[in-house]
Design an enzyme around this catalytic site. Structure first.
Site, PDB file in Angstrom:
ATOM      1  CB  SER A   9      -0.903   0.011   1.237  1.00 33.11           C
ATOM      2  OG  SER A   9      -1.547   1.267   1.365  1.00 33.11           O
ATOM      3  CG  HIS A  32      -4.026  -1.700  -1.678  1.00 36.37           C
ATOM      4  ND1 HIS A  32      -5.034  -2.544  -2.116  1.00 36.37           N
ATOM      5  CD2 HIS A  32      -4.570  -0.947  -0.699  1.00 36.37           C
ATOM      6  CE1 HIS A  32      -6.131  -2.316  -1.425  1.00 36.37           C
ATOM      7  NE2 HIS A  32      -5.882  -1.347  -0.560  1.00 36.37           N
ATOM      8  CG  ASP A  34      -5.467   2.379   0.815  1.00 39.42           C
ATOM      9  OD1 ASP A  34      -6.339   1.512   0.674  1.00 39.42           O
ATOM     10  OD2 ASP A  34      -4.355   2.156   1.322  1.00 39.42           O
ATOM     11  CG  MET A  36      -8.892   6.762   2.212  1.00 39.58           C
ATOM     12  SD  MET A  36      -8.080   6.745   3.840  1.00 39.58           S
ATOM     13  CE  MET A  36      -6.972   5.339   3.647  1.00 39.58           C
ATOM     14  CG  HIS A  65      -9.549  -0.251  -0.687  1.00 39.81           C
ATOM     15  ND1 HIS A  65      -9.042  -0.481   0.570  1.00 39.81           N
ATOM     16  CD2 HIS A  65     -10.895  -0.302  -0.553  1.00 39.81           C
ATOM     17  CE1 HIS A  65     -10.036  -0.660   1.430  1.00 39.81           C
ATOM     18  NE2 HIS A  65     -11.169  -0.549   0.759  1.00 39.81           N
ATOM     19  CG  MET A  67     -11.567   2.738   1.913  1.00 39.26           C
ATOM     20  SD  MET A  67     -10.184   2.684   3.073  1.00 39.26           S
ATOM     21  CE  MET A  67      -8.815   2.818   1.903  1.00 39.26           C
ATOM     22  CG  MET A 136     -11.795  -3.353   4.814  1.00 39.65           C
ATOM     23  SD  MET A 136     -10.217  -2.855   4.077  1.00 39.65           S
ATOM     24  CE  MET A 136      -9.520  -1.832   5.373  1.00 39.65           C
ATOM     25  CG  ASP A 174      -6.214  -3.066   3.205  1.00 42.26           C
ATOM     26  OD1 ASP A 174      -5.226  -2.810   3.909  1.00 42.26           O
ATOM     27  OD2 ASP A 174      -6.758  -2.211   2.470  1.00 42.26           O
TER      28      ASP A 174
END
Length: 221
Positions: A9, A32, A34, A36, A65, A67, A136, A174
């Protein structure tokens, strides 16, 4: 044995030197990323423009990913960029089957994520629509959290359902993944592992990737 995948990540990387940080994980199976929005989770990271630049300089595929709220509206944009895998949260999608099909139609692998407290059973019928299920193992939003052992039974139930369906869907975990916790997650049936500080917090990320991959392989069912 099916493939064991390590996805470092970049949430734990040095964002000022991100291109160099990506080069340090060239042996990973994917990066990965993220995303957000400070609404679905209490943190704000990056969005489409930055992901587009990461995609342009990364030598390994992108595993995005999301979020974010309103995943139905925004997720397809990441597939259109050319990201290999796009994962949305079940809690943030109004029409998950439709969304998964749209992601696939745009050439991306469709992933769906579940928070630690979200049961997996209501979503098992959706597995044929997915390429990856993400369980998660911490509350989403911040890196560096401790692995939640309470998620292990859910990982086992998901793994059993995937095997019963032919084993085509990847099972990703994760959060809090280290050389110790990856053993527990792999033993429960996970095959794809997101690791942030366990990779970037070392002096040799490539050696850390190798160590994590080998540790997981020793415990895969």
């Amino acid at each position: 044995m099916p493939r064991t995948c390590i996805h470092p990540s970049i949430l734990s990387a040095d964002f000022v030197n991100l291109e160099a940080e990506l080069e340090r994980i060239a042996t990973a199976d994917a990066v990965h990323v993220d995303v957000m929005d400070n609404h679905f989770v209490p943190n704000l990271t990056l969005g489409l423009p930055v992901v587009e630049r990461v995609l342009a300089v990364s030598s390994v595929p992108l595993d995005v990913h999301l979020m974010i709220e309103d995943a139905d509206r925004w997720a397809v944009g990441y597939a259109e960029l050319g990201c290999e895998s796009v994962t949305f949260h079940a809690e943030a999608a109004r029409a998950p089957i439709k969304l998964a099909r749209e992601l696939r139609a745009h050439g991306a692998r469709a992933g769906m994520a579940l928070r630690p407290g979200t049961p997996v059973e209501p979503y098992l019928d959706l597995l044929p629509e997915l390429d990856m299920l993400l369980v998660m193992t911490v509350e989403p939003g911040f890196g560096g959290q401790a692995f939640l052992e309470v998620t292990l039974p859910k990982i086992r139930r998901a793994a059993e359902a995937i095997r019963a369906g032919g084993g085509r869907v990847a099972l990703q975990v994760d959060g809090g993944i280290t050389e110790h916790t990856i053993l527990r997650a792999a033993e429960a049936g996970a095959d794809t592992f997101v690791a942030g500080s366990a990779v970037y917090g070392t002096g040799d990320p490539e050696a850390a990737i190798t160590a994590l991959r080998e540790a997981a392989r020793t415990r895969r069912p």
